[in-house]
Every structure is written in structure tokens, then in C-alpha cells.
Design a protein around this motif. Structure first.
Motif, mmCIF file in Angstrom:
data_model
loop_
_atom_site.group_PDB
_atom_site.id
_atom_site.type_symbol
_atom_site.label_atom_id
_atom_site.label_comp_id
_atom_site.label_asym_id
_atom_site.label_seq_id
_atom_site.Cartn_x
_atom_site.Cartn_y
_atom_site.Cartn_z
ATOM 1 N N PRO A 166 84.486 0.589 10.998
ATOM 2 C CA PRO A 166 83.409 -0.065 11.065
ATOM 3 C C PRO A 166 83.443 -0.990 12.309
ATOM 4 N N LEU A 217 73.753 1.042 10.116
ATOM 5 C CA LEU A 217 74.979 1.612 10.600
ATOM 6 C C LEU A 217 74.414 2.868 11.462
ATOM 7 N N THR A 223 81.273 2.699 4.888
ATOM 8 C CA THR A 223 81.961 2.102 5.862
ATOM 9 C C THR A 223 83.402 2.117 5.609
ATOM 10 N N LEU A 240 75.724 -1.348 14.689
ATOM 11 C CA LEU A 240 76.405 -1.862 13.304
ATOM 12 C C LEU A 240 75.872 -3.303 13.313
#
Length: 190
Positions: free
Chosen positions: A39, A72, A23, A66
Motif C-alpha cells: 500500500p 484505493l 491492502t 491511496l
């Protein structure tokens, strides 16, 4: 056509450190590609793939999931793709480190048939074809034009995106097993 890649990699580092290399924009640029990642759910960003000379190397993405520091997911669409694929990272703490799971679902668009009318005003993106090994027949020449008389008619499929194919066929393996471990040592601090 749906093509999937599933990988599992173990790192001797805690989950938060692995999350950082997934990220952090600068870390991503070193082990994956130049980017403008943030992110943030819904953030649209771009990877710039520069290892294939002569090809447009932009990969347009959007963060669709997220869950720091566990999961993710983002879309992935280069210039040869009609629909985006999905890249999903899952981080699992294990004894002695972290297990990183990668799932990359590569959605490939449908092919057009040459024996159907083609609208020249349509964008050509994603319309690259090659002949399959299925039996074919040749269009008979007519009085109006013989330009298409040598084009085989039959079953066709779409050529895959070169960038997506390179990642699904060894590119992810190289990056996760060779490049990312170097970044875990060098670029992250806890």
C-alpha cells in the motif's frame, strides 16, 4: 470501447478491517490472487491469475491513489490489453458496518482493419480480432497472391481480454460476496 463495472457490498465489519483485506498482501492472495502488493502510492505490483490454464496470468498494476482507510485505486493490465483498466475501491462507514464500493473501468483498445497495411514488425499484442455481425465483403483474388482471398473485409472489433472479461462478468461478484467475507473473519485482527 469502455466497459464499466460498479458494485456495492455491505460488510458487518468496521472500515479499518475492510481496508486490511484490500491492502494486506497475504489476505489479497487468499481472496483475490497471488501478488506482491504494497500500500504505497506509485508502487508497481503484479497479480498472478492462475485459474485459466494455458494463459499468461500476470496482471501488471500500479497504485495510483491511496487515502487510508477510505480509497484505493490501481491500474490493471493483463497481457491481452493495450491500455490498463482502473480498479477503484471506496470504503464508507455505515451504521452496523462498512459499505465497499468497487468501480472497475475496463478500457478496451481499438481494432485494426484488415484492409489497411499491417506492419509485421509490430507486436501482435492486442491485435486479436473477430468479425462483427455487420455486412462484409470478400477481397477479390489478385495475380500476386490468393492467400487473403477468403478473408472478409468489413467492420471488426477487438476480442476482450479473457481475464478482464472474467472479472467484469461475475468474477468480482464471486470474490466480494463469497471469498472476501471468509477472509474478513479469518485473516484480520483489529
Amino acid at each position: 470501447m469502455l466497459q464499466n463495472l460498479n458494485m456495492e457490498v455491505f460488510y458487518l465489519y468496521p472500515p479499518q478491517r475492510v481496508w486490511q483485506v484490500l491492502t494486506n498482501r497475504q489476505a489479497l492472495a487468499v481472496w483475490l490472487m497471488e501478488n506482491d502488493f504494497e500500500p504505497r502510492l506509485g508502487h508497481k505490483f503484479r497479480f498472478v491469475h492462475s485459474t485459466l490454464p494455458g494463459l499468461e496470468g500476470n496482471i501488471d498494476c500500479e497504485v495510483i491513489e491511496l487515502d487510508e482507510p477510505r480509497r484505493l485505486a490501481f491500474t490493471w493490465q493483463d497481457s491481452m490489453m493495450c491500455q490498463p483498466s482502473i480498479v477503484t475501491w471506496t470504503i464508507q462507514p455505515v451504521v452496523g458496518g462498512t459499505k465497499l464500493l468497487l468501480e472497475h473501468k475496463g478500457l478496451i483498445q481499438k481494432a485494426i482493419k484488415l484492409n489497411e497495411p499491417i506492419q509485421l514488425s509490430q507486436p501482435w499484442q492486442g491485435k486479436f480480432l473477430h468479425e462483427s455481425k455487420a455486412a462484409t465483403q470478400t477481397l477479390a483474388p489478385n495475380n500476386r497472391s490468393s492467400v487473403f482471398s477468403s478473408i472478409p473485409v468489413g467492420r471488426y472489433k477487438v476480442l476482450d481480454s479473457i481475464v478482464l472479461s472474467s472479472f467484469l462478468n461475475g468474477g468480482w461478484d464471486y470474490r466480494l460476496n463469497e471469498k472476501l467475507p471468509q477472509i474478513l473473519i479469518k485473516y484480520c485482527t483489529i
